[in-house]
Design a protein around this motif. Structure first.
Motif, PDB file in Angstrom:
ATOM      1  N   ASP A 165      55.144 -14.336 -14.371  1.00  0.00           N
ATOM      2  CA  ASP A 165      55.225 -15.044 -13.086  1.00  0.00           C
ATOM      3  C   ASP A 165      54.465 -14.291 -12.001  1.00  0.00           C
ATOM      4  O   ASP A 165      53.806 -14.911 -11.157  1.00  0.00           O
ATOM      5  N   ASP A 166      54.516 -12.966 -12.027  1.00  0.00           N
ATOM      6  CA  ASP A 166      53.749 -12.187 -11.055  1.00  0.00           C
ATOM      7  C   ASP A 166      52.254 -12.467 -11.199  1.00  0.00           C
ATOM      8  O   ASP A 166      51.550 -12.704 -10.209  1.00  0.00           O
ATOM      9  N   LEU A 167      51.754 -12.441 -12.440  1.00  0.00           N
ATOM     10  CA  LEU A 167      50.330 -12.699 -12.664  1.00  0.00           C
ATOM     11  C   LEU A 167      49.968 -14.126 -12.277  1.00  0.00           C
ATOM     12  O   LEU A 167      48.878 -14.380 -11.743  1.00  0.00           O
ATOM     13  N   LEU A 168      50.884 -15.049 -12.515  1.00  0.00           N
ATOM     14  CA  LEU A 168      50.631 -16.449 -12.159  1.00  0.00           C
ATOM     15  C   LEU A 168      50.590 -16.620 -10.649  1.00  0.00           C
ATOM     16  O   LEU A 168      49.670 -17.263 -10.109  1.00  0.00           O
ATOM     17  N   SER A 179      50.449 -29.691 -17.972  1.00  0.00           N
ATOM     18  CA  SER A 179      51.747 -30.230 -18.368  1.00  0.00           C
ATOM     19  C   SER A 179      52.603 -29.235 -19.145  1.00  0.00           C
ATOM     20  O   SER A 179      53.727 -29.539 -19.525  1.00  0.00           O
ATOM     21  N   ASP A 180      52.082 -28.029 -19.402  1.00  0.00           N
ATOM     22  CA  ASP A 180      52.814 -27.054 -20.206  1.00  0.00           C
ATOM     23  C   ASP A 180      52.629 -25.676 -19.609  1.00  0.00           C
ATOM     24  O   ASP A 180      51.639 -24.997 -19.882  1.00  0.00           O
ATOM     25  N   ALA A 181      53.592 -25.262 -18.794  1.00  0.00           N
ATOM     26  CA  ALA A 181      53.494 -23.971 -18.119  1.00  0.00           C
ATOM     27  C   ALA A 181      54.176 -22.884 -18.937  1.00  0.00           C
ATOM     28  O   ALA A 181      54.927 -22.059 -18.421  1.00  0.00           O
ATOM     29  N   THR A 182      53.898 -22.863 -20.241  1.00  0.00           N
ATOM     30  CA  THR A 182      54.456 -21.820 -21.108  1.00  0.00           C
ATOM     31  C   THR A 182      53.365 -20.983 -21.760  1.00  0.00           C
ATOM     32  O   THR A 182      53.651 -19.916 -22.291  1.00  0.00           O
ATOM     33  N   ARG A 183      52.134 -21.463 -21.744  1.00  0.00           N
ATOM     34  CA  ARG A 183      50.994 -20.747 -22.337  1.00  0.00           C
ATOM     35  C   ARG A 183      49.943 -20.546 -21.256  1.00  0.00           C
ATOM     36  O   ARG A 183      49.638 -21.466 -20.508  1.00  0.00           O
TER      37      ARG A 183
END
Length: 354
Positions: A165-168, A179-183
């Motif tokens: 989350d920090d890098l994001l 549509s996929d915030a896991t990769r």
């Protein structure tokens, strides 16, 4: 999406999985008789990611409203196909897995942490290093177990989700798909430009567009094709101009042509494997190798002659979604069928004929 027909199902294969097979074939190419790929650090990512523009569409595919069948990639309206191709070209015009500057990534992260009144930790550096080396999207599950930071609580193990989350939030990484915030992958503006990747993949899709122009009749399709070809001609001219500053034309032109041929051949070979069960021999001419013969046997075994790969045999697998071969009422029903699809594997074993 590829819609492969079997005895009792449609086997749905995403375009990115087909591209992965193409890249695995390309990565295995070359032996004492056949030279390996030129510039593999640039060409392999172009082959691997040449269909990444399909990612969003394949995550929410559509049916043909006239037949109720899942749309195969060959059945798309050209306005949709060319938009997807354009996105694929944009992606490949940056070198996946090759940051423009690791120090710039670190600086961006450090500046954001400073704004949050926090410090850059060893764990941040460890995770960033993984993204700088990765050639595929990373997820929380793909990160190794983090060690406690030397400058913090010796019993505190950093949380991988919090580090991501920090890098994001810092704009260093971005979701692989909206549509996929896991990769996640490195943010596109932090990747090194790849004019060759753009040229190779643009040339590939321009060739497909030109062929489609011979078969399409609707004014909407023809207008979309013409717009795409005009747009790509301008991009290709700019990429050639950038590359001309680095190498003479008598070296550049053959390199562009050679890379394009490899993209096309491995794309073609992967589609031959993925699109249908084969029972007839197949020939494909590769640069510097002449005609390669592929003879399907049984249970996915394929004899290849002459043998162009480094290993003695090559095994490839893909996991399709098998859905009942019955018309769908709407896109939602198709999505439900895909979600309920049982696990399945298609497997090929390529072996030498000598």
């Amino acid at each position: 999406m590829i819609r492969r027909t079997s005895d009792d199902a449609w086997l749905l294969i995403t375009q990115t999985e087909h591209a992965r097979i193409a890249a695995e074939l390309a990565a295995a190419w070359g032996n004492d008789r056949f030279p390996p790929l030129p510039l593999p650090e640039w060409l392999l990512p172009a082959i691997r990611h040449h269909d990444d523009g399909w990612t969003l569409w394949d995550s929410s595919p559509q049916i043909d409203p006239e037949t109720g069948q899942p749309r195969d990639f060959t059945e798309m309206p050209m306005a949709e196909s060319t938009a997807i191709w354009t996105r694929s070209i944009e992606i490949c015009s940056h070198a996946i897995g090759r940051p423009a500057s690791g120090s710039e990534c670190l600086k961006r992260l450090g500046n954001w942490l400073e704004q949050q009144h926090r410090s850059l930790t060893r764990s941040h550096e460890q995770v960033l290093a993984l993204f700088l080396e990765a050639t595929e999207p990373l997820s929380e599950e793909s990160l190794p177990e983090m060690r406690p930071d030397a400058d913090g609580d010796s019993n505190a193990v950093p949380d991988a989700a919090a580090l991501l989350d920090d890098l994001l939030q810092a704009g260093v990484i971005a979701p692989d798909m909206p549509s996929d915030a896991t990769r996640f992958t490195l943010a596109e503006d932090l990747l090194a430009p790849s004019p060759l990747g753009g040229l190779w993949v643009s040339g590939h899709f321009c060739d497909l567009a030109s062929r489609a122009r011979e078969n399409r009749t609707s004014s909407e399709d023809l207008a979309a094709i013409d717009h795409f070809l005009d747009e790509q001609a301008a991009l290709q001219a700019e990429w050639r101009r950038q590359l001309a500053a680095r190498m003479p034309d008598d070296e550049l032109a053959p390199l562009i042509e050679l890379g394009l041929r490899y993209v096309q051949r491995f794309d073609h070979l992967s589609l031959w494997l993925c699109c249908a069960e084969r029972d007839e021999p197949f020939e494909l001419a590769f640069p510097g190798a002449g005609q390669i013969h592929f003879v399907p046997l049984f249970d996915g075994q394929v004899v290849v002659d002459p043998w162009p790969f480094a290993a003695d045999r090559l095994e490839l697998t893909v996991a399709p979604a098998p859905v009942p071969p019955l018309p769908c009422r709407d896109d939602r029903e198709l999505h439900e069928r895909i979600a309920d699809a049982p696990a399945a594997v298609l497997r090929w074993v390529l072996m030498s004929g000598q």
